[in-house]
Every structure is written in C-alpha cells, then in structure tokens.
Design a protein around this motif. Structure first.
Motif, short mmCIF file in Angstrom:
data_model
loop_
_atom_site.label_atom_id
_atom_site.label_comp_id
_atom_site.label_asym_id
_atom_site.label_seq_id
_atom_site.Cartn_x
_atom_site.Cartn_y
_atom_site.Cartn_z
N LEU A 149 0.96 -1.39 0.66
CA LEU A 149 -0.26 -0.09 -0.09
C LEU A 149 1.15 0.89 0.19
N VAL A 150 0.49 1.86 0.06
CA VAL A 150 0.86 3.98 -0.59
C VAL A 150 0.01 4.15 0.47
N ILE A 151 0.76 4.95 1.24
CA ILE A 151 0.34 5.99 2.40
C ILE A 151 0.16 7.39 2.14
N SER A 152 -0.44 8.58 2.61
CA SER A 152 -0.23 9.94 2.71
C SER A 152 0.56 10.40 4.23
N GLU A 153 1.05 11.15 3.59
CA GLU A 153 2.67 11.63 4.86
C GLU A 153 0.93 11.54 6.03
N ARG A 154 0.03 12.69 5.98
CA ARG A 154 0.20 12.48 7.54
C ARG A 154 -0.35 11.64 7.96
N ILE A 155 -0.56 10.12 7.21
CA ILE A 155 -1.12 9.13 7.69
C ILE A 155 0.42 8.57 8.49
N ALA A 156 1.60 8.69 7.84
CA ALA A 156 2.55 7.78 8.60
C ALA A 156 3.01 8.46 9.85
N GLN A 157 2.60 9.87 10.09
CA GLN A 157 2.64 10.29 10.82
C GLN A 157 2.10 10.24 12.34
N LYS A 158 0.82 9.92 11.55
CA LYS A 158 -0.38 9.43 12.50
C LYS A 158 -0.02 7.69 13.64
N TYR A 159 0.12 7.25 12.96
CA TYR A 159 0.83 6.02 13.27
C TYR A 159 2.25 5.20 13.39
N PHE A 160 3.08 5.65 12.91
CA PHE A 160 5.01 5.43 13.14
C PHE A 160 6.09 7.00 14.19
N GLY A 161 4.82 7.91 13.56
CA GLY A 161 5.95 8.94 14.04
C GLY A 161 6.63 10.05 13.06
N GLU A 162 7.01 9.94 11.91
CA GLU A 162 7.78 9.98 11.54
C GLU A 162 7.48 9.91 9.75
N SER A 163 8.33 10.58 9.00
CA SER A 163 7.08 9.89 6.97
C SER A 163 7.67 8.74 6.26
N ASN A 164 9.27 8.91 6.88
CA ASN A 164 9.76 7.61 5.71
C ASN A 164 9.47 6.64 6.49
N VAL A 165 8.71 6.16 6.27
CA VAL A 165 8.06 4.69 6.34
C VAL A 165 7.87 3.44 5.40
N VAL A 166 8.78 3.81 4.28
CA VAL A 166 8.74 2.93 3.24
C VAL A 166 9.45 1.49 3.39
N GLY A 167 9.17 0.12 3.02
CA GLY A 167 9.14 -1.11 3.92
C GLY A 167 8.79 -1.80 5.12
N LYS A 168 7.95 -0.86 6.12
CA LYS A 168 7.54 -0.91 7.23
C LYS A 168 5.78 -1.60 7.01
N THR A 169 5.71 -2.37 8.27
CA THR A 169 4.75 -2.90 8.14
C THR A 169 3.28 -2.48 8.96
N MET A 170 1.25 -2.61 7.95
CA MET A 170 0.89 -1.86 8.51
C MET A 170 -0.24 -3.19 8.61
N ILE A 171 -0.97 -2.79 9.60
CA ILE A 171 -1.98 -4.79 10.28
C ILE A 171 -3.28 -3.56 9.51
N LEU A 172 -4.12 -4.45 8.98
CA LEU A 172 -5.02 -3.66 8.73
C LEU A 172 -6.66 -5.23 9.14
N ASP A 173 -7.91 -4.29 9.12
CA ASP A 173 -8.65 -5.18 10.20
C ASP A 173 -8.28 -6.64 10.73
N ASP A 174 -7.08 -6.01 11.95
CA ASP A 174 -6.59 -6.89 12.76
C ASP A 174 -6.32 -8.00 12.04
N LYS A 175 -6.13 -8.52 11.25
CA LYS A 175 -5.00 -9.54 9.90
C LYS A 175 -4.48 -9.74 9.09
N GLN A 176 -4.55 -8.62 8.13
CA GLN A 176 -3.68 -9.29 7.11
C GLN A 176 -2.73 -7.34 7.52
N PRO A 177 -1.25 -8.49 6.86
CA PRO A 177 -0.12 -7.32 6.63
C PRO A 177 -0.35 -6.80 5.61
#
Length: 809
Positions: A149-177
């Motif tokens: 997935l591709v996210i906006s900078e606002r979402i990167a800051q909201k969930y990771f506290g930084e902007s450059n989060v390429v390569g990191k993982t987000m868990i959606l709907d409590d199951k899918q990475p």
C-alpha cells in the motif's frame, strides 16, 4: 495637485464624521463579505486543477436504463480502462479506484477506524495518471505486488511518528499485514479524492473478472497530448459492441440494438477531472461533491452586496449635495474646471474606499474562522497560497472607489454656479429619480434574499420532517460489526436484554448511506431482457422491518416459524409496480446470480413493504427487495429511553466484553440521514447569513439617507409643526416616499425570487411548494425594516423645537 486633492478630501471626511463613519462601515461590511465569498468561489473552482496534467485527465461515466431503472453512474466495469489502453492509442494510461468501506488499522495494541472515504484499492498506474508527489518510494513500482500500500504523509505521522516509513508493515482489519511501498504528500483539500490509503488492486479479486455488465470501479484515463475527448467518445459505440454486446447476447439472446429498440440504453462518456466537484452528482461518487449552481448563486450574492454598499455611498453622497453645492459654486466662480472637481470627488471616494478596504481586511481575517466553520472549508487569506491577492485587492479597491464615487463626482461637478449661489438647487429625496431607483434596487435585492432564505429553510425543514416510510428516530447504528466475528448474534441478543432497547437487527443494508447491491429479477422462467426488473437487493434478518419501523401493506413479514421463508422475498411498492403485479403475494420471481451462465435463484413473494426513501430525496423511490441472509456490516438497535448516554455506555460495555481491543463506533440514524444533505445545510446557513448582511447594509444606507432627507426638510417640518402637525403626521410625511419605493421593489422581487427558487427546487424529487404567504412575509418584513429605519430619523426630526429650525427666517 494630488496632495491638495488628498488634503481637501481628508478635511471633508473629518468635517462630516457621521457621514464618513456610516459610509466607511457600510462599505467595509460589504467588501469583507464580498472577499469571503470570493475566497469560497475561488476554492470551489480550484478543485483538481493542481495536477501537472489536469487538462488530460478524465473520468469515465456510464448512463444506464434497464429493467425499469435509470441510473447515472460514476463507476465502470472492471476491464474498461485496460481495454481502452490496449485497443485505442488515444489513451496513454488508465487507473481504477474501488472503495470498499472503512478499515481498522493496528497501532500498538489498539485498532483505529479509518473512514471508508479515505481508503481505496488502486491500480499501480494511479501514480501515472495523477501527479501525486511521492515523498518516499518509487511511483513506477508502487502497488505492483500483492499486500502493498501507499499512504499519505499524514497517515505515516499518525501511525509511525515519522514520514519515511517505506518498508514498514501496517496491520489492517486486525489480520492482514500490508507493506508500505510509498508515502505521498497529503492530498490538497481542493481535491475530490480524499484517499489516504491506496491498497494494491491485486488484492481485490473482483478486479480480475472479465465482467462488462457490473459497474463498480471508478475509472480515470490520461489522454495523450493533443487528443480531444470527443475523439475518444466517438469509439465508445464500438467498444460496447465488441465487449458488452456478446455478454448481453449470451445472457438474454438479445443484441444492443434490441435493447435500444425496447427503450433501454447503455452509454459511456468522459468528464474532465476538474469538472467533477461542481458538475457531477452521480451514483457512487468517491466523495460528496458540490454544485456549480451554488457558485453562481454566491457570486451573484457577492456582486449584489458590493453593489448595495456602493449604492449606499452614491445615495448618501448625492443626498449631501445641498451641503456642498455652495462649495462647488464658489470653486467654479474662482476658476475651477469641472475636471478638477471630478478628480477631487473621486479622490475623496477612493480615499474613503481605501479606508473601508483596510477595515474590511481586518473584518475578513476575524470572520474567516467562523466562515470556514459555516462552509466546512479550510480557507486562508495567506499571500503565499494566494499570490495574486495583493494586486487583485488593490485593483478591487480602485474599481470600487471609482464605481462608488463616479455618480456623485459627475453629479456634483455639474452644478451651475449662478443657480447654486442663488439658492435655487432642488433638494430632498424627490429631486433624484436615480437615487430612488437605487433605493428600489437595494430593497429588491433584500426582498429577493429574504424569500430565497425562507424557501431554503422550508426545504431543509421538510427534508428533516418528511414521512420517509421508516422511523429514523432513536435508532443506534453500531458500525463495523464484522469485528465481532461469529459473535455478532450473541452481541445483538446481549444488548436486547437491556430494558432500554426495544428491537435490534443485523445487516449492513440500511435506508441511510450504507451498503447497496443492484440485481436483476425476472418473473420465474422468463429470463428475457424485456422482462428484467432492476432492484436493490438487501440481505436482512427476521427483525429488520420491525426495527426500522417500516410498514407491511400486503402479505406478511418474515417468520422464524416458517422454514420456507429462506426462499421468501419482500418487495416494495415500486418493485410490484414494475412487475405489473396488483396482488404480488405468492408470485414467484427469479434473481440472476450469474450473468454469464444465467444461473438464477427463485423466490416467493411473501410481503409488500410500503415505499420508503432509501436514497436522497433528490431522487424518486426506486425498487428494493429484502431476502433473508447474512450481511453483518452493522447492528442497529431501536432505543426506548431518554437517557441515551447511559444506554450507549451499557451497549459499549457489552461490545468490549465480546470484542476487546476493537473500537466501538456508532452513529444515530437521524444523524446519518442529515449528513446526506450537508451541502444544502451549509449553503442554507451561508445564504441566511449573507441575506442578513445584505439587509443590514441596505438599512444602513437607508438610515443615512433618511437622516439627510430630514436635515434638508428641517424648515418645512418646523413650519408644519407651527401650523399644528403632530409627530405622527411628520413621521408619515417623511416615511411615505421611502415606503412607495419598497412597494415597487417588492413587485419586481417577487417574480424573480419565485423563478430562482423554482429552479433550485427542481433538483429535488420531493420538495415543498412555494406558498403565497412567503412573499407576503418578505414584503411586510421589508416594509417594517424600512419603516423602523426611517422612523427613527423622522421622529428625531419631528421632536426638534420649531423655534430652532426657523430662527434664521
């Protein structure tokens, strides 16, 4: 010379403080209002124009009439974009977006809900069609692999506290990475796309199906340089024949020409991306749009308000002509040219307007946050965001000053010195037919705005209180019930044990914005296109109709004691009419479950529900049916208590017991219904505000004009009082001339307002009738406002001791 003009102008403004204050205040309010509306209009027309290739981006639309249903859709079949790129060199690239509802995003041990409007599956070519600036990641490789997935900078800051989060993982709907492969700049607020999460389309299975009759995908095209949209639209008939025709033939044995002969049709068209926000109101828009009518309306309102303010200036300046007549006469006797006098008066006008404009900027800055709240926007007066604002404002000041001062300058400078110095200059409100015409125009605009405001308020109230065919009051919708898994029924039963809860139902299909599913139904055994009926098909449970407060008018509701109801169906009155059934109970109809293989499922009609509004009141009620099925999108409860917060807390406690760690999200059905008309509500509030401002400015001018009228007739009033005239006689004398003008304004404003509001109401299938008393109220209101405004000055003049007014005689 210019310095002399300026010095004289300052002296005149200071000598007449009351006049100057009235004019400056009226102009500043008018200009400030005009500036705010200008910001609103500029924001509205700027939507989606910031893309580097915006002039080549188009969205595909489809218009369908089939099975008794007529639809204008903002979505297309899944393979459309790829086929156009493959078959026609006119298209450089195509990209699809499919919104699938809200998602839960893991942050630590917490699941956070993200609104479905912010989430969408997208093709990897989305970054080729749209020039979204990608801060981190490679736009050419983004979304080309599953579970990315591709996210906006606002979402990167909201969930990771930084902007450059390429390569990191987000868990959606409590199951899918999902792996983050790109971070883009936050989309501007003036974009019809509000998406913060772009999920790869590779994970959406339906996107790979070669189905040309199911419309679910928002499809954008990037045309090649120099290609006109009409060139591509010319090939759409061939596209339909090549791809849609064979599937129609396979399903019904009919050709596209057969469909056209029967009155049905399927048409594709292109819409420029920059037109979507103001010109598109189709089914399945990616976000709510505005309406170009409101841009025209508010532009006209801004023009009228500014014009009213300028008219005030001209009226007051010409009304003061007697006070400056001798000055003009003396200047001319001493050798002043008329051109010099014109320059002098224009200098005074521009100086006054400049002061008013500076004050207006301050008023605009102070009121902008309130205006943003009313309009739901995030506008600023920043020079960085609006680099042309300074030169535009300077030109605007000059234009307003010249417009407002032009008539007084030419009128005053034309006085003949001999006539003036002999005291033969005519005075009073009657001396200027132009001034009377301007007063008529002021109140014409005011009465027009009053009528429009009342009708808009009536329509919004009508929408809120209309009998919808269901009861939207005190229905709590608990969203994201899928988070409960297999415990949805247990949650419903636990909540129903609360004495404050009357009924409950599990389904994502609700008569407010929610799930929707179209399907084709036929009389059993007659799978032919001329027998097809397009119906909204909703899966519900046994308690749905009772919980929603709907009414069965024929037959019965679903019954848990009857196993055969698993193949039962309840239709609404519109569906029964489209089938041609006067008594549909017991009739058998079939739903087309697979278009290509013509697989069907038969149902027996067990009931007919009274028509209810499940779409916007802008549309007529379409066909809908209910079948028993599993659709656990939400759980709705009808409450029977006044202590709503306490009941919600109890329901939330039961949710957390069954689904710990899952967010508890809810809304009330009446609020969800109201949100459908947010655009009209915002416009209504703005319109009411502007109408009040226009009336206030008009009254301010009338107040000043009546003051000078009374001043010029001081001796006449003194003589009348000596001869026995009462205060009421004096008030009537000074008021009648203005009241005549208001009556003329009413006569012109009534038909104009009726036409404007009739045009606006045409957008609604369900609307109020414009009543005669609306015009009566508006007319009386304008008369009372004018009478109160003029009477203050008239009473003040009538109370003056005649000895003082006649002592110079």
């Amino acid at each position: 010379m210019l310095r002399n003009y300026f010095k004289i102008a300052m002296r005149n403004l200071w000598r007449n403080k009351g006049f100057s204050a009235t004019n400056i205040f009226g102009l500043s309010i008018g200009i400030a209002t005009c500036l705010l509306i200008m910001l609103y209009v500029l924001d509205e027309i700027s939507y989606d124009r910031f893309y580097s290739n915006a002039d080549r981006i188009y969205r595909l639309n489809s218009d369908i009439k089939f099975g008794g249903n007529q639809m204008s859709l903002a979505v297309m079949p899944a393979p459309t974009g790829a086929a156009l790129v493959r078959d026609y060199p006119l298209v450089e690239a195509a990209a699809r977006i499919r919104q699938t509802g809200s998602i839960l995003v893991k942050k630590g041990n917490e699941n956070i809900k993200e609104d479905g409007q912010n989430v969408g599956y997208a093709d990897s070519t989305i970054f080729r069609v749209f020039s979204f600036p990608m801060l981190y990641g490679n736009p050419d490789k983004a979304l080309t692999e599953p579970h990315t997935l591709v996210i906006s900078e606002r979402i990167a800051q909201k969930y990771f506290g930084e902007s450059n989060v390429v390569g990191k993982t987000m868990i959606l709907d409590d199951k899918q990475p999902y792996k983050v492969v790109g971070v883009i700049e936050n989309l501007p607020t003036n974009s019809h796309l509000k998406i913060d999460f772009f999920l790869t389309m590779l994970d959406h299975e339906d996107s790979k199906i070669d189905n040309w009759v199911s419309h679910n995908y928002t499809t954008y095209l990037l045309l090649k340089e120099g290609v006109k949209p009409a060139q591509l639209e010319a090939v759409f008939d061939n596209l339909l024949l090549k791809y849609v025709g064979p599937q129609i033939k396979q399903a019904f044995g009919s050709t596209l020409n057969d469909l056209k002969k029967s009155g049905s049709y399927l048409n594709y068209s292109l819409m420029p991306v920059s037109d979507i926000h103001l010109y598109s109101d189709r089914v399945a828009e990616v976000s709510p749009n505005s309406n170009v009518q409101y841009v025209y309306i508010f532009s006209a309102v801004a023009f009228f308000i500014l014009l009213i303010a300028c008219i005030n200036f001209m009226n007051l300046a010409t009304a003061r002509s007697a006070n400056r007549a001798k000055e003009v006469g003396v200047r001319k006797v001493l050798g002043s040219y008329r051109s010099s006098l014109i320059y002098q008066f224009l200098t005074e006008s521009i100086l006054l307007t400049g002061i008013a404009f500076v004050l207006a900027l301050g008023i605009g800055v102070i009121l902008l946050p309130l205006f943003n709240d009313l309009s739901g926007k995030q506008m600023t007066m920043s020079v960085i965001e609006h680099p042309l604002i300074i030169p535009v404002l300077l030109l605007f000041t000059l234009f307003t000053g010249l417009l407002a001062g032009s008539y007084p300058a030419f009128f005053l400078s034309a006085f003949e010195p001999i006539q003036v110095l002999k005291g033969k200059l005519s005075q009073g409100a009657k001396s200027s037919s132009l001034r009377s015409s301007l007063v008529v125009f002021q109140f014409l605009a005011s009465v027009f705005l009053i009528i429009c405001t009342v009708v808009i308020y009536q329509q919004l109230t009508f929408i809120q209180n209309k009998q919808l065919g269901f009861n939207k009051e005190q229905v709590l919708i608990v969203n994201d019930a899928s988070a409960l898994g297999n415990s949805t029924e247990s949650f419903k039963n636990e909540v129903l044990r609360l004495e404050e809860v009357k009924n409950g139902t599990i389904t994502g299909y609700l008569p407010v914005p929610s799930w929707r599913s179209d399907n084709l139904y036929f009389p059993e055994g007659e799978i032919r296109q001329d027998k097809a009926v397009s119906i909204q098909s909703w899966n519900v449970d046994y308690d749905y109709i009772q919980t929603m407060g709907m009414q069965i008018i024929k037959g019965r509701d679903f019954d848990k004691q009857l196993p055969t109801d698993s193949s039962g169906i309840i239709i609404n009155e519109t569906a029964a009419k489209l089938f041609g059934y006067s008594n549909p109970i017991g009739r058998r109809i079939s739903a087309l479950t697979d278009f290509k293989t013509q697989q069907t499922r038969a149902y027996t009609i067990v009931g007919v529900v009274k028509n209810f509004n499940f779409e916007s009141l802008r549309q007529n009620i379409g066909a809908v049916c209910f079948t028993l099925g599993n659709a656990p999108g939400s759980v709705s409860f009808r409450l029977s208590t006044e202590n709503i917060p306490a009941t919600i807390s109890k329901i939330e406690a039961k949710w957390k017991t069954i689904a710990p760690g899952q967010p508890f999200n809810y809304q009330f059905m009446d609020e969800a219904f109201t949100n459908v008309y947010q655009s009209e509500q915002k416009v209504g509030k703005l319109f009411i505000t502007f109408a009040l401002l226009a009336i206030f400015i008009a009254c301010l001018g009338l107040f000043g004009l009546s003051a000078y009228s009374a001043e010029q007739r001081t001796k006449e009033i003194g003589i009348r009082k000596v001869l026995g005239a009462s205060i009421s006689n004096i008030v009537a004398l000074l008021s009648k001339d203005f009241l005549k003008l208001i009556l003329i304004a009413n006569g012109i404003a009534f038909p104009l307002a009726y036409w404007a509001m009739s045009t606006w109401l045409q957008d609604f299938a369900f609307k109020v009738n414009i009543q005669w008393w609306v015009f009566l109220i508006a007319g009386i209101a304008a008369l009372l406002i004018a009478l109160l405004t003029v009477s203050f000055q008239a009473i003040k003049a009538a109370l003056i001791n005649p000895v003082k007014s006649l002592r110079s005689e």
